[in-house]
Structures are given as structure tokens and as C-alpha cells.
Design a protein around this motif. Structure first.
Motif, PDB file in Angstrom:
ATOM      1  N   ASN A   1      27.500  12.313  16.168  1.00  0.00           N
ATOM      2  CA  ASN A   1      28.331  12.702  17.305  1.00  0.00           C
ATOM      3  C   ASN A   1      27.795  13.939  18.011  1.00  0.00           C
ATOM      4  N   THR A   2      27.125  14.802  17.257  1.00  0.00           N
ATOM      5  CA  THR A   2      26.593  16.042  17.810  1.00  0.00           C
ATOM      6  C   THR A   2      25.750  15.793  19.056  1.00  0.00           C
ATOM      7  N   GLY A   3      24.906  14.765  19.015  1.00  0.00           N
ATOM      8  CA  GLY A   3      24.008  14.493  20.135  1.00  0.00           C
ATOM      9  C   GLY A   3      24.739  14.240  21.431  1.00  0.00           C
ATOM     10  N   PHE A   4      25.880  13.581  21.368  1.00  0.00           N
ATOM     11  CA  PHE A   4      26.604  13.244  22.594  1.00  0.00           C
ATOM     12  C   PHE A   4      27.397  14.436  23.129  1.00  0.00           C
ATOM     13  N   THR A   5      27.846  15.310  22.247  1.00  0.00           N
ATOM     14  CA  THR A   5      28.436  16.565  22.704  1.00  0.00           C
ATOM     15  C   THR A   5      27.380  17.394  23.431  1.00  0.00           C
ATOM     16  N   LEU A   6      26.180  17.433  22.882  1.00  0.00           N
ATOM     17  CA  LEU A   6      25.096  18.182  23.511  1.00  0.00           C
ATOM     18  C   LEU A   6      24.718  17.569  24.860  1.00  0.00           C
ATOM     19  N   MET A   7      24.747  16.249  24.961  1.00  0.00           N
ATOM     20  CA  MET A   7      24.416  15.616  26.237  1.00  0.00           C
ATOM     21  C   MET A   7      25.444  15.939  27.309  1.00  0.00           C
ATOM     22  N   ALA A   8      26.722  15.989  26.951  1.00  0.00           N
ATOM     23  CA  ALA A   8      27.749  16.389  27.917  1.00  0.00           C
ATOM     24  C   ALA A   8      27.504  17.811  28.395  1.00  0.00           C
ATOM     25  N   GLU A   9      27.073  18.662  27.469  1.00  0.00           N
ATOM     26  CA  GLU A   9      26.765  20.044  27.826  1.00  0.00           C
ATOM     27  C   GLU A   9      25.545  20.101  28.744  1.00  0.00           C
TER      28      GLU A   9
ATOM     29  N   TYR B   1      41.931  17.281  20.154  1.00  0.00           N
ATOM     30  CA  TYR B   1      40.581  17.513  20.631  1.00  0.00           C
ATOM     31  C   TYR B   1      40.588  18.119  22.036  1.00  0.00           C
ATOM     32  N   ALA B   2      39.727  19.098  22.223  1.00  0.00           N
ATOM     33  CA  ALA B   2      39.473  19.679  23.545  1.00  0.00           C
ATOM     34  C   ALA B   2      37.964  19.734  23.722  1.00  0.00           C
ATOM     35  N   ASN B   3      37.308  18.621  23.399  1.00  0.00           N
ATOM     36  CA  ASN B   3      35.855  18.514  23.503  1.00  0.00           C
ATOM     37  C   ASN B   3      35.501  17.136  24.047  1.00  0.00           C
ATOM     38  N   VAL B   4      34.345  17.045  24.674  1.00  0.00           N
ATOM     39  CA  VAL B   4      33.975  15.809  25.366  1.00  0.00           C
ATOM     40  C   VAL B   4      32.521  15.452  25.104  1.00  0.00           C
ATOM     41  N   GLY B   5      32.198  14.202  25.388  1.00  0.00           N
ATOM     42  CA  GLY B   5      30.833  13.712  25.260  1.00  0.00           C
ATOM     43  C   GLY B   5      30.709  12.674  24.172  1.00  0.00           C
TER      44      GLY B   5
END
Length: 582
Positions: free
Chosen positions: A292-300, A358-362
Motif C-alpha cells: 500500500n505504501t507505493g500508492f500513498t507515495l504516488m498520490a503524494e 482514515y484521512a489518507n489517500v492513494g
């Protein structure tokens, strides 16, 4: 929980409320049947390698559904037709109802066989919830599938379904309740949190920006995220897209650090945890391990490249052009969203809230409806947003360093199902369970959202595909089931282990948290200020297993054979180091 075969696509049972259900009109013949609709069998005990067989005499065209209530062990249910050929195999959760359903394609005596899973011994009861004539039309069949999935008279969470063919919505309906406290029903316009199905939109955002020349999927991620540790090996955006980066998974890290997944978890908090990591699970490109980390980073990355928040950018560039009016990325846990479904799980014959803050996206946190998601599925063909180059990227699978091509594309699993080319992805957070399944050559898609943790939307999606695309499908031969190999025997004597050597406090600088180990009643136990205590079972020299958030641990010794630390691995995190503090 063991996965069910897609070939049989058995629909999961929502709740165990047999005493409240009204039996369906039976099409059992009067004689040669061991079971009656709505009447549970007496409790029975099965030893390992044993089996109980129940005979059910049916007319042709019957739909039968029920469950084996697994009281204290895991059981498998198999169904055989009058020709003695296996119709279905059901092997789901290890406790509670092991659901089954099947159709009689010819009249005669069918066998329902119950066996213990592997070498287990335990008790069960068996109940046929309903037996009725198979509906002659698709809408009737969908209603029957949902009867299999839901209790007749209980206020239950439910699901929303949408089916599209040739760009048109041909079926959409809601079942059960979106909000149990206020008695608000699910509809096709109910807004659900769709968990990891969100990943398609994050990958699509990257593809759009790559097509516009604003980034390249082969860029080093530290070009955009310089605060990340330099691991001495380049991690590209392409690695993030395909789960091949080697980065540790954010949810596993947070759990190990003492978080609960119903805590408020923000984008900034996740970024801080990721930025403190100093080791990878593996060399980038060597493996594919869901992350999941990769998709949070991509949103960022999208946010930093465009200068907009990820929710704002996706709204303007994807959702508004596609007229997805009930869709948004949810990055504020206090935001009011009208007409949303809340999630639940089953607990002792009732339901409890499964809270999500949750208050995070991606990686997750897309709020949408099944009808809006239908517009998204159609866009893969109409390309109202995007173009042929973008869609080509969306179908791009990754080639590992050793030359193997993985099945995962840009937020999509690419597969063959009964001869058809399919694209799919599922999601699960808290009590939300979601699935999107597309067959582009047939111009067909189906989406199922549920707000109950025990529901299986993927199984229902494949059952619906079987229903609507039956003429296009090639029947597949059932795969031969290979028995699981016996666990390896321990090559060490656990009784000789001196557990007191492992006692002490162990600290992780990457997680900024500590675990204390002590020996309690001849068992090694871990303590954490935010988690329950967990027992650790010896597995090898200096190695232990547990059901806790640390997973499997291996203690580290120095040259003098003194324990100085440990490495913890829990699936999506490998060899996270904790140092011992004397």
C-alpha cells in the motif's frame, strides 16, 4: 481465511440467523432426502479423515443453499451430482458458517459431503436454508443470489450492485442497510468507501501525467520525494505501481508501531513512518509483494507535480469530466458525506460498527457509488478521459529482474477466466468489501460494494459474470486439489531453550516504539502499551511465531552469544530490527 475458488464463485453468507429465517418453497422430493429445509441436523462430531454424507433428492433446475455451522473446527463442504461428479467445493472461513450453494442440472439424488479440514477434529451442524426453482431471468437470479447472501427478516448490512453491458447500465440495485442505527437502506446511489479498488484511480492519475510529459514512470521517486531514505538502489514510480519496490507496507508498519487501524491516520503521519525506514524487503524489481505504501507515495507525487491536493486534482481531471458526481477521495476523517454507508462486522448473533477514520489517500479512501464506478469502467473503452496511450499504460504488466511477467498492471489484476480476458481488483478496509470486474472484449463490467466484513463481493462478481456472459464462456475443468504438505518437523528441542535469555525491552528506531518480552507460565509473551499481549511459540533456534503484529521474530546474538536484538517479519514487512535495551 482460505480463499474460495473463482470457478465455483460461492456467495458468502451474511449472518447466522437460522432461527429467524423462513424456509423457501422446497423442491425436494419426498423420499430419499436426509435433510429438510430450515431444519438443522443434530450436532455431529467428525474425526480426522472422516466424512459425513447427506443425500438430497432434487428435481432438475433447483437452487439449494445452506451452511455447515463450524462449531469448533474447520470443515469443508463438497457437493456431488447424481452422476457422482463433483459440482462444487467450499472451503471458506475456519469458524462459523461454511456456506454452500449449488444448482441441480439433472434430477436425482445429490450428495452433500462434510469433511474436516486437514487433520482437524470437531463438531458441526448442517442446515439447508432454502431450496427453490431456479429463476428463469437474470433479475430473478440476482435476487436469488442475494437471498443466499442475506437473512430474510433481520436488519442487516448489505450490498449495492451495478452491471453494465455495451456501455449501458443493465442492472443496479441495493440490498440491506447502509446505516443500521437509522434504518437507511442501501441503494445504487449509496456512497461506499471502496478501499483498494481506489488504486486504479491513483495509477491512472500517474498515467495521465506521464502522457502529458509531466513525469516518467521510470523516474526515481526521490526526485519528487527527497525526504525518503536513499537505500542505495533506485526505486522508480513503475516499481510503486506494480508492488515491486521492496518498500515495507504502511499498514503493517503502523500496527507494529502501536497504531490501531481505527485510529485517525493521516497522510502526513504515514509519510513520517515511511521516511524513517532504513531497509527494504527486497531489491527493487526482484519480487512482487503487495504494498500500500507505493500508492500513498504516488498520490503524494501527483500532488507535488501538479501543485494541488490529490483529491482536488482527481476531482477536476477525472471525476468531473466523467460526471462521477458522487465520487471523491476522502482525506478528512471529519468531513460530512451525505448518503454514505457505514461498515459493520458480525458479533455473537448481531452486528457491531467497524470504525474507519482514515484521512489518507492513494492506496485507499475513494468514496463512490456502484453507478459512478460503472462510468469509470466504461471509460476504459470510450476514453472520455485519457487516450489510447494512457490505456496502454494501464494494461502494462511488470517484468521482474529475473524475466518473469507478473499479472498485476496499473491497479488491476489481468487474468483469464473461462476463456475470457478479465481485469479485476478488490478492496477491504474495516467492514467494507468491494470488487470491480471487467471483461473488455465483451464490453461488460460488474461492481459489488458491501458494508459487512464477512461478505465476499469478488465471488458475487464472478457469479454475475457467469450469469450474464454464459454464452461467451468456455467451461473450465476443475483443478485437481493437491493436499497441503505436512508442516516440517522441528529440528530442535524447544524444551532446551532458555526463554529467560529473550526477556527484556526491544526498541525500533524506525518505528520509535518498544516491546517488552517476559516469560509468563513458561511462555514468552510480548507487551506493548497500545496492544494486547501476545504469546510467542518456539519455531527454531532463537526463532518464534505469533499471531501478534510482530509476526515471526528471530533474536540476534553478538559474538559472545548474548541476545542483542531481534528481527520481526509479519508478511509485508521483513526483518525489521529492534535493539535490546538493558
Amino acid at each position: 481465511m482460505k480463499s474460495k475458488s473463482k470457478l465455483i464463485a460461492a456467495v458468502a453468507l451474511f449472518a447466522f440467523y437460522a432461527c429467524q429465517e423462513k424456509p423457501k418453497n422446497s423442491v425436494f422430493l419426498a423420499e430419499h432426502s436426509d435433510l429438510k429445509v430450515g431444519v438443522a441436523t443434530p450436532k455431529a462430531t467428525l474425526q480426522k479423515h472422516a466424512a459425513d454424507t447427506f443425500h438430497v433428492n432434487l428435481e432438475k433446475g433447483a437452487m439449494v443453499y445452506g451452511y455447515a455451522n463450524q462449531l469448533n473446527a474447520d470443515f469443508v463442504v463438497e457437493v456431488y451430482g447424481p452422476d457422482k461428479k463433483k459440482l462444487a467445493h467450499f472451503d471458506g472461513p475456519a469458524r462459523g458458517p461454511e456456506t454452500f450453494d449449488f444448482n441441480s442440472t439433472s434430477p436425482g439424488v445429490h450428495k452433500v459431503v462434510v469433511t474436516p479440514f486437514q487433520d482437524q477434529t470437531g463438531d458441526y451442524t448442517l442446515l439447508i436454508r432454502g431450496a427453490e426453482a431456479l429463476a428463469p431471468d437474470p433479475e430473478g437470479r440476482v435476487a436469488q443470489m442475494m437471498r443466499v447472501a442475506m437473512s430474510d427478516s433481520t436488519l442487516t448490512p448489505g450490498a449495492s450492485i451495478a452491471v453494465q453491458k455495451d456501455g449501458k447500465l443493465i442492472y443496479s440495485k441495493g440490498f440491506g442497510y447502509a446505516d443500521l442505527e437509522h434504518g437507511i437502506e442501501n441503494t445504487p446511489t449509496t456512497i461506499f468507501h471502496i478501499a483498494s479498488v481506489s488504486k486504479q484511480f491513483t495509477a491512472f492519475s500517474i498515467a495521465l501525467l506521464a502522457d502529458q510529459g509531466k513525469l516518467s514512470i521510470n523516474d526515481d521517486i526521490r526526485k519528487y520525494l527527497p525526504e525518503l531514505h536513499d537505500f542505495g538502489q533506485v526505486i522508480t514510480i513503475n516499481h510503486l505501481i506494480h508492488h515491486t519496490s521492496g518498500l515495507r507496507d504502511q499498514w503493517n508498519l503502523l500496527l507494529m508501531a502501536g497504531w490501531r487501524l481505527d485510529d485517525v491516520i493521516t497522510q502526513k503521519q504515514i509519510m513520517r513512518v515511511i521516511s524513517r525506514q532504513r531497509e527494504l524487503n527486497f531489491k527493487p524489481g526482484d519480487e512482487s509483494l503487495y504494498c500500500n505504501t507505493g500508492f500513498t507515495l504516488m498520490a503524494e507525487i501527483v500532488s507535488r507535480v501538479t501543485g494541488e491536493t490529490f483529491p482536488d486534482w482527481t476531482r477536476r481531471n477525472i471525476f468531473e469530466p466523467l460526471e462521477m458526481k458522487n465520487t471523491l477521495f476522502y482525506d478528512d476523517h471529519e468531513k460530512i458525506v451525505k448518503n454514505r454507508a457505514y461498515s459493520y462486522y458480525e458479533n455473537k448473533g448481531g452486528y457491531k460498527k467497524s470504525v474507519l477514520n482514515y484521512a489518507n489517500v492513494g492506496a485507499t479512501s475513494l468514496f463512490t457509488t456502484v453507478e459512478d464506478l460503472n462510468k469509470w469502467a466504461v471509460n476504459f473503452e470510450t476514453m472520455k478521459v485519457g487516450n489510447s496511450n494512457v490505456m496502454k499504460m494501464m494494461n502494462q504488466r511488470f517484468v521482474l529482474n529475473k524475466g518473469d511477467t507478473i499479472s498485476y498492471a496499473f491497479g488491476q489484476e489481468i487474468e483469464k477466466y473461462k476463456g475470457l480476458r478479465g481485469y479485476s481488483h478488490g478492496g477491504g478496509d474495516a467492514g467494507y468489501r468491494t470488487y470491480l470486474l471487467r471483461f473488455p472484449d465483451q464490453h461488460f463490467s460488474v461492481s459489488v460494494f458491501s458494508n459487512l466484513a464477512s461478505f465476499n463481493p469478488g465471488a458475487l462478481c464472478y457469479s454475475l459474470a457467469d450469469l450474464y456472459l454464459a454464452k461467451d464462456m468456455i467451461p473450465e475443468k476443475p483443478k485437481e486439489e493437491t493436499p497441503a504438505p505436512p508442516p516440517p518437523k522441528a529440528s530442535f528441542d524447544a524444551a532446551k531453550m532458555k526463554l529467560s535469555e529473550y526477556a527484556g525491552t526491544f526498541y525500533s528506531p524506525e518505528l520509535e516504539t518498544s516491546y517488552t518480552f517476559e516469560v509468563v507460565h513458561d511462555t514468552l509473551v510480548s507487551h506493548h502499551q497500545r496492544h494486547d499481549d501476545f504469546k510467542f511459540i518456539p519455531a527454531k533456534e532463537d526463532g518464534f511465531t505469533s499471531r501478534g503484529y510482530l509476526g515471526n521474530i528471530e533474536f540476534i546474538r553478538d559474538a559472545k552469544h548474548k541476545v542483542t536484538g531481534l528481527k520481526a517479519s509479519n508478511g509485508r514487512v521483513r526483518n525489521l530490527v529492534f535493539t535490546k535495551h538493558d
